[in-house]
Design a protein around this motif. Structure first.
Motif, mmCIF file in Angstrom:
data_model
loop_
_atom_site.group_PDB
_atom_site.id
_atom_site.type_symbol
_atom_site.label_atom_id
_atom_site.label_comp_id
_atom_site.label_asym_id
_atom_site.label_seq_id
_atom_site.Cartn_x
_atom_site.Cartn_y
_atom_site.Cartn_z
ATOM 1 N N ASP A 28 -4.837 5.545 4.640
ATOM 2 C CA ASP A 28 -6.219 5.881 4.959
ATOM 3 C C ASP A 28 -7.083 5.888 3.697
ATOM 4 O O ASP A 28 -8.166 5.298 3.676
ATOM 5 C CB ASP A 28 -6.283 7.240 5.658
ATOM 6 C CG ASP A 28 -7.703 7.616 6.029
ATOM 7 O OD1 ASP A 28 -8.394 6.806 6.691
ATOM 8 O OD2 ASP A 28 -8.148 8.719 5.638
ATOM 9 N N GLU A 29 -6.609 6.538 2.627
ATOM 10 C CA GLU A 29 -7.401 6.638 1.397
ATOM 11 C C GLU A 29 -7.614 5.285 0.729
ATOM 12 O O GLU A 29 -8.706 4.992 0.255
ATOM 13 C CB GLU A 29 -6.701 7.567 0.391
ATOM 14 C CG GLU A 29 -6.805 9.029 0.722
ATOM 15 C CD GLU A 29 -6.071 9.909 -0.279
ATOM 16 O OE1 GLU A 29 -6.085 11.131 -0.074
ATOM 17 O OE2 GLU A 29 -5.488 9.386 -1.260
ATOM 18 N N GLU A 30 -6.571 4.462 0.664
ATOM 19 C CA GLU A 30 -6.666 3.198 -0.066
ATOM 20 C C GLU A 30 -7.363 2.095 0.715
ATOM 21 O O GLU A 30 -7.987 1.232 0.124
ATOM 22 C CB GLU A 30 -5.276 2.714 -0.480
ATOM 23 C CG GLU A 30 -4.634 3.571 -1.538
ATOM 24 C CD GLU A 30 -3.275 3.073 -1.978
ATOM 25 O OE1 GLU A 30 -2.820 2.015 -1.498
ATOM 26 O OE2 GLU A 30 -2.657 3.747 -2.821
ATOM 27 N N ALA A 34 2.479 11.518 3.285
ATOM 28 C CA ALA A 34 1.896 10.811 2.137
ATOM 29 C C ALA A 34 1.513 9.384 2.497
ATOM 30 O O ALA A 34 0.432 8.922 2.123
ATOM 31 C CB ALA A 34 2.879 10.821 0.962
ATOM 32 N N ILE A 35 2.371 8.671 3.237
ATOM 33 C CA ILE A 35 2.042 7.274 3.541
ATOM 34 C C ILE A 35 0.852 7.185 4.490
ATOM 35 O O ILE A 35 -0.005 6.317 4.336
ATOM 36 C CB ILE A 35 3.263 6.469 4.053
ATOM 37 C CG1 ILE A 35 2.938 4.969 4.046
ATOM 38 C CG2 ILE A 35 3.701 6.920 5.431
ATOM 39 C CD1 ILE A 35 2.569 4.387 2.709
ATOM 40 N N VAL A 36 0.764 8.098 5.443
ATOM 41 C CA VAL A 36 -0.389 8.104 6.354
ATOM 42 C C VAL A 36 -1.668 8.354 5.556
ATOM 43 O O VAL A 36 -2.677 7.658 5.720
ATOM 44 C CB VAL A 36 -0.209 9.157 7.468
ATOM 45 C CG1 VAL A 36 -1.496 9.360 8.246
ATOM 46 C CG2 VAL A 36 0.935 8.755 8.392
ATOM 47 N N LEU A 73 0.845 -1.188 0.000
ATOM 48 C CA LEU A 73 0.000 0.000 0.000
ATOM 49 C C LEU A 73 0.882 1.241 0.000
ATOM 50 O O LEU A 73 1.929 1.272 0.652
ATOM 51 C CB LEU A 73 -0.904 0.016 1.231
ATOM 52 C CG LEU A 73 -2.059 -0.980 1.232
ATOM 53 C CD1 LEU A 73 -2.709 -1.047 2.606
ATOM 54 C CD2 LEU A 73 -3.088 -0.615 0.168
ATOM 55 N N GLY A 74 0.448 2.250 -0.715
ATOM 56 C CA GLY A 74 1.189 3.503 -0.760
ATOM 57 C C GLY A 74 0.882 4.262 -2.023
ATOM 58 O O GLY A 74 -0.013 3.900 -2.786
ATOM 59 N N LEU A 125 -11.255 -4.505 5.395
ATOM 60 C CA LEU A 125 -10.836 -3.136 5.099
ATOM 61 C C LEU A 125 -11.580 -2.611 3.874
ATOM 62 O O LEU A 125 -11.787 -3.355 2.903
ATOM 63 C CB LEU A 125 -9.326 -3.071 4.852
ATOM 64 C CG LEU A 125 -8.451 -3.322 6.076
ATOM 65 C CD1 LEU A 125 -6.977 -3.424 5.672
ATOM 66 C CD2 LEU A 125 -8.639 -2.234 7.124
ATOM 67 N N PRO A 126 -11.944 -1.327 3.876
ATOM 68 C CA PRO A 126 -12.672 -0.737 2.743
ATOM 69 C C PRO A 126 -11.705 -0.354 1.618
ATOM 70 O O PRO A 126 -11.317 0.798 1.466
ATOM 71 C CB PRO A 126 -13.326 0.498 3.364
ATOM 72 C CG PRO A 126 -12.379 0.902 4.451
ATOM 73 C CD PRO A 126 -11.809 -0.391 4.998
ATOM 74 N N LEU A 127 -11.317 -1.302 0.799
ATOM 75 C CA LEU A 127 -10.358 -1.089 -0.273
ATOM 76 C C LEU A 127 -10.944 -0.165 -1.345
ATOM 77 O O LEU A 127 -11.980 -0.463 -1.921
ATOM 78 C CB LEU A 127 -9.967 -2.433 -0.889
ATOM 79 C CG LEU A 127 -8.863 -2.421 -1.932
ATOM 80 C CD1 LEU A 127 -7.556 -1.903 -1.341
ATOM 81 C CD2 LEU A 127 -8.664 -3.825 -2.491
ATOM 82 N N SER A 128 -10.270 0.959 -1.607
ATOM 83 C CA SER A 128 -10.774 1.910 -2.600
ATOM 84 C C SER A 128 -10.003 1.862 -3.911
ATOM 85 O O SER A 128 -10.439 2.448 -4.899
ATOM 86 C CB SER A 128 -10.731 3.336 -2.042
ATOM 87 O OG SER A 128 -9.389 3.747 -1.873
ATOM 88 N N GLU A 129 -8.854 1.198 -3.924
ATOM 89 C CA GLU A 129 -8.060 1.033 -5.147
ATOM 90 C C GLU A 129 -7.570 -0.401 -5.192
ATOM 91 O O GLU A 129 -7.265 -0.993 -4.166
ATOM 92 C CB GLU A 129 -6.839 1.959 -5.135
ATOM 93 C CG GLU A 129 -7.143 3.422 -5.215
ATOM 94 C CD GLU A 129 -5.877 4.267 -5.195
ATOM 95 O OE1 GLU A 129 -4.791 3.749 -5.505
ATOM 96 O OE2 GLU A 129 -5.988 5.452 -4.864
#
Length: 158
Positions: free
Chosen positions: A67-69, A61-63, A48-49, A107-111
């Motif tokens: 959270d976003e992904e 950026a990693i934080v 992830l990243g 986890l809510p995977l968005s990508e």
């Protein structure tokens, strides 16, 4: 499959970050990327990243990316080292490490396609970008919980 001989189109100055997230069993959280030509390393297992936005630090950026992904917060992230993704995004990628013991399937995977914890012994059978594989191998070789030759010997013998 992404060619290792492709030339990166993004400038070398671009920066990104990925996280090696391990659970208490020593498995690593991997992310299966979408199979689309518009991204670097499509259909590869990765960490992830993502890229830093503007003047955003790689630590921020990693934080944000975790959270976003994946809606993931990893409070014990530590910065490890940097590797150049010469054949993909062209970015200098900073590797971070942390621990998380949750259920990745919730986890809510968005990508991407999926998240999965993978035992280090099973990494060889996965299609992983070379720079990510190099970073994971370096992490596994350097992690402090790895048994050492001197562990368990009397102090005088070390």
């Amino acid at each position: 499959m992404h060619s290792d001989t492709a030339t990166a189109e993004k400038p070398f100055t671009a920066r990104g970050a990925v996280a090696v997230i391990a659970n208490r069993r020593g498995e690593l959280l991997l992310h299966l990327r979408d199979d689309t030509d518009s991204i670097a390393w499509p259909a590869h297992w990765s960490l992830l990243g993502g890229g830093a936005d503007g003047d955003e630090s790689v630590a921020d950026a990693i934080v944000r990316e975790l959270d976003e992904e994946a809606g993931l917060t990893v409070p014990d992230l530590v910065e490890l080292f940097e590797i150049h993704d010469a054949h993909g995004s062209g970015q200098r990628i900073t590797f971070f490490a942390g621990t998380w013991d949750g259920d990745e399937t919730g986890l809510p995977l968005s990508e991407g396609v999926k998240l999965q914890f993978v035992a280090p012994a099973d990494l060889d059978i996965l299609t992983i970008p070379p720079f990510i594989r190099d970073g994971i191998n370096r992490f596994l070789a350097e992690r402090p919980d790895r048994p050492s030759r001197t562990r368990g010997r009397p102090a005088a013998a070390q």
